[in-house]
Design an enzyme around this catalytic site. Structure first.
Site, short mmCIF file in Angstrom:
data_model
loop_
_atom_site.label_atom_id
_atom_site.label_comp_id
_atom_site.label_asym_id
_atom_site.label_seq_id
_atom_site.Cartn_x
_atom_site.Cartn_y
_atom_site.Cartn_z
N SER A 1 0.70 -0.91 -0.20
CA SER A 1 -0.06 0.13 0.48
C SER A 1 0.74 1.42 0.05
O SER A 1 1.29 1.83 -0.63
CB SER A 1 -0.91 -0.14 0.93
OG SER A 1 -2.00 0.32 1.10
N ASP B 1 -10.41 -4.66 -5.16
CA ASP B 1 -9.66 -3.85 -3.70
C ASP B 1 -10.42 -2.45 -3.90
O ASP B 1 -10.62 -1.22 -4.47
CB ASP B 1 -8.23 -3.69 -4.07
CG ASP B 1 -7.58 -2.95 -3.10
OD1 ASP B 1 -7.82 -1.87 -2.45
OD2 ASP B 1 -6.68 -2.89 -3.59
N HIS C 1 -7.18 -5.60 0.18
CA HIS C 1 -6.24 -4.58 -0.48
C HIS C 1 -5.27 -5.15 0.48
O HIS C 1 -3.74 -4.76 0.40
CB HIS C 1 -6.83 -3.48 0.54
CG HIS C 1 -5.69 -1.98 -0.02
ND1 HIS C 1 -5.02 -2.03 -0.64
CD2 HIS C 1 -5.19 -1.13 1.21
CE1 HIS C 1 -4.58 -0.80 -0.63
NE2 HIS C 1 -3.64 -1.20 0.15
#
Length: 271
Positions: A94, A220, A248
């Site tokens: 991320s 996602d 995610h």
């Protein structure tokens, strides 16, 4: 203060090259428990907590230093200076995908590969400066998200974390991410969230020369497939691999598919 204490650094494995794992917002290094150990036979493996997360030293959190992702990139390079051996493979989840990319841009000779797990260069849709860019959120959505977080961090975490994890048939994983979010210091988390969700590193993509694997999930909430496709078009020497997974955090909810994609990328890149 030592770097080991500041970032709760752990080193394991052995090998001539180093594989460093950097976690995402609201998480800590335990989120790599399904992936990192698999590489200990071939690499020196480093896991750590971003300052302000996990078991890092919260007193080291500086609002000025961490007003942008560059502060975290600086920390990453300091950790490599002290603990890494040989060339480095960077695995970032991320927001740490961008943190890692910024570190690789600053010191490109150190890195041989970067794995970006559920990355996004910009979370906000932008049809003006970048026609057709879909980051997943309207600017008003992000403003509302941050306002809700400011008003009630624990409530925000309890409602959003399960949706971020996805994994609809695995409630334990959804609860784990909720607990991780709730363990964070609310004031630090609010600041880090603002830095994360308002960041825009699309202009930095062409500056990265390190071979990259973009590991994206098919569904996602935070980083839609369009974000990964944009990265693949604008990040030199990159390739996109989409995992059939909801959520995610594929390194937690789909570790086997994630490791297979990483292994294939490393075999081709390091050959």
């Amino acid at each position: 203060m030592s770097l080991q204490v500041r970032n709760n650094v752990h080193v394991s494995g052995q090998g001539g090259a180093t594989m460093l794992f950097s976690h995402g917002f609201g998480c800590d290094q335990t989120m790599w428990r399904y992936l990192a150990p698999a590489y200990e036979d071939h690499f020196r493996v480093i896991t750590y907590d971003l300052v302000g997360s996990g078991r890092s030293d919260l007193s080291a959190y500086d609002l000025t230093r961490y007003a942008s992702l560059h502060g975290y990139a600086g920390d990453l390079l300091e950790i490599l200076d002290e603990f890494a051996t040989g060339p480095v493979i960077l695995v970032g989840h991320s927001v740490s995908a961008m943190i890692g990319m910024l570190a690789a841009i600053e010191d490109p000779g150190r890195f041989v590969a970067q794995v970006m797990v559920a990355p996004s260069a910009c979370y906000i849709n932008d049809l003006s400066k970048h026609p057709g860019y879909v980051g997943g959120f309207e600017r008003e959505d992000i403003a509302e998200l941050l306002e809700t977080m400011e008003a009630n961090y624990m409530g925000w975490s309890s409602s959003l974390a399960p949706a971020i994890m996805g994994a609809p048939n695995r409630p334990a994983l959804r609860q784990e991410l909720t607990d991780s979010f709730c363990r964070n210091d609310p004031d630090i988390a609010k600041h880090f969230a603002r830095v994360t969700f308002l960041s825009d590193h699309r202009a930095d993509l062409p500056r990265s020369a390190t071979p990259a694997l973009i590991l994206q999930c098919s569904d996602d909430l935070i980083a839609p497939r369009s974000a990964g496709e944009y990265l693949a078009r604008h990040l030199p020497r990159s390739q996109l691999h989409v995992i059939d997974n909801i959520g995610h955090c594929p390194h937690i909810s789909a570790p086997t598919a994630s490791s297979r994609a990483i292994d294939a990328f490393l075999a081709a890149t390091l050959d």
